[in-house]
Design an enzyme around this catalytic site. Structure first.
Site, PDB file in Angstrom:
ATOM      1  CB  CYS A 152     -22.900  34.995  61.304  1.00  0.00           C
ATOM      2  SG  CYS A 152     -23.103  33.858  62.673  1.00  0.00           S
TER       3      CYS A 152
ATOM      4  CG  HIS B  92       8.355  30.235  59.992  1.00  0.00           C
ATOM      5  ND1 HIS B  92       8.409  31.385  60.751  1.00  0.00           N
ATOM      6  CD2 HIS B  92       7.813  30.598  58.796  1.00  0.00           C
ATOM      7  CE1 HIS B  92       7.906  32.398  60.039  1.00  0.00           C
ATOM      8  NE2 HIS B  92       7.554  31.950  58.848  1.00  0.00           N
TER       9      HIS B  92
ATOM     10  CB  CYS C 262     -22.224  39.945  66.631  1.00  0.00           C
ATOM     11  SG  CYS C 262     -21.440  40.297  65.045  1.00  0.00           S
TER      12      CYS C 262
END
Lengths: 287, 157
Positions: free
Chosen positions: A248, A107, A203
């Site tokens: 979460c 790359h 969420c």
């Protein structure tokens, strides 16, 4: 950072909140994120069609943080996440595996991947799976370099994803959600609105219905991912998107999903699409 | 000595006699979101209820609701309405219903159900993120619900 002055500041904020909840509920206004005095990033944008009217405006999580935290992200010398970016660049150039290659062997400069972060997650080359940046990196490592896969949230992995994200800083978040990605997006949307765990929170309950409000000392943001991997003051390291999702869902008192799981990759696509129009912040600084 | 022991055993047996069978979460009778019958038959203790309301590992009501009468509970949230004066605005039965399972009163509310054991999606083992090993008790016990209700009734306008 003077802890005491910070506490007073928070106490003052809470007082202000009690006397005028609506004024405090909004993200900070009139703040412009200019990094290193030269690069202006978009932290507020009209919601894209993907949101189907659920929100009018999308905001970077940075606008929900205190001024000291926001200032850290405005200069690479004060952004604590940049140390890890340097480590990521070292890993980028380091030969690893049986084929004698580094990332740079194929790359060149990391800048060659400047458009990558804003497009993640993305369908894989064979078009039969949705891949996060971590999947692409491990695919290179195992099939091109003859190296071992890194764990999803390992220090090496978050450092390299951070280096690639910084290369893409300022690019506009715009993941592809049509074609083969459409069913992943739909799955992610379903997860976003599912109320998980004993607290039965989705969420959306916090990050769509209540952004700007407080859950005790937590100032709820829209849960945007444009600042990830993010340096969190809470654990003083870089945090992957899936690690944040995992925490979460865990905090809803649920059996959470695994990092790299199909569920979290689908959710990553859906949440990223909700942030379309915001700038990639490279390493964001968050609580 | 022996007779004292006998007396103690007799007293313990008397205390253990259930004068009132505890209402389990799936037996709670809601009427328009309200619950008239006590979960325990034992009067709630308002001071204990205040502790449940302000303690993170218990009810943590202040995570989402401001309660001016609890100034020692720092960082009170504002996701839900302030609870000042709720004892004047709602009856005991309505408060018991809301605290036990607010979704019965307010369809789709964000508020968690504190006295419920069924109908969850991916129920976990508290905050571990893992699957539970056995039955998961409700977030609050029957008596804690009664204590919180007793406390809320003290919050008059």
């Amino acid at each position: 950072m003077h802890l005491r002055s910070r506490r007073i500041l928070i106490a003052a904020s809470v007082f202000a909140l009690m006397s005028s909840a609506t004024a405090y509920a909004d993200p900070v206004e009139g703040f412009e994120l200019v990094v290193n005095g030269e690069m202006t990033l978009v932290t507020e944008a009209p919601a894209s069609a993907n949101l189907e009217g659920a929100l009018d405006t999308v905001y970077s999580g940075l606008l929900f943080r205190e001024s000291e935290t926001r200032e850290m992200e405005m200069d690479d010398f004060s952004n604590p996440g940049m140390v890890f970016v340097d480590q990521g660049l070292d890993l980028w150039n380091k030969v690893d595996g049986t084929d004698g290659k580094s990332c740079a062997s194929c790359h060149d400069d990391v800048e060659s991947l400047k458009e990558t972060r804003a497009a993640m997650p993305k369908m894989n080359p064979t078009g039969d799976d949705l891949w996060s940046m971590e999947n692409y990196i491990n695919n290179c490592r195992t099939t091109k370099m003859g190296a071992e896969a890194w764990k999803w949230s390992s220090d090496q992995m978050t450092s390299v994803t951070a280096a690639i994200s910084v290369a893409g800083r300022g690019e506009v978040v715009n993941p592809k959600v049509d074609g083969a990605a459409a069913e992943w997006w739909e799955k992610g949307k379903e997860l976003y609105y599912t109320r998980f765990g004993q607290l039965e929170l989705s969420c959306a309950n916090c990050h769509e219905q209540n952004y700007g409000n407080m859950i005790r000392a937590d100032h709820l943001s829209q849960g945007q991912t444009n600042g990830f991997p993010a340096y969190r003051l809470k654990n003083a390291k870089l945090n992957s998107i899936h690690n944040r999702f995992k925490g979460c869902v865990r905090d809803t008192r649920a059996e959470t999903f695994g990092e790299g799981s199909a569920e979290f990759r689908a959710l990553e696509l859906y949440v990223a699409s909700r942030g379309a129009g915001l700038s990639v912040e490279g390493v964001g600084v968050r609580n | 000595m022996k007779s004292q022991l006998k007396l103690a055993i007799a007293l313990a047996a008397f205390a253990a006699q259930p004068s009132f069978a505890e209402v389990t979460p799936n037996m709670v009778a809601f009427a328009d979101g309200a619950v008239a019958q006590s979960h325990t038959g034992v009067a709630g203790n308002a001071a204990d209820g205040a502790k449940v309301a302000s303690t993170r590992s218990m009810g943590n009501c202040v995570a989402c609701h401001a309660i001016a009468a609890l100034p020692d509970a720092k960082f009170q949230g504002n996701v839900g309405p302030a609870l000042d004066g709720v004892g004047s605005r709602w009856s005991e039965a309505e408060l018991r219903g809301i605290v036990s399972n607010a979704k019965m009163m307010f369809d789709g509310t964000v508020m968690p159900s504190f006295y419920k054991t069924e109908g969850y999606t991916r129920l976990g083992d508290a905050y571990t993120g893992k699957a539970p090993k056995g039955d998961v008790p409700p977030i609050l016990s029957a008596q804690q619900i009664e204590d919180v209700v007793a406390y809320l009734l003290t919050l008059k306008e």
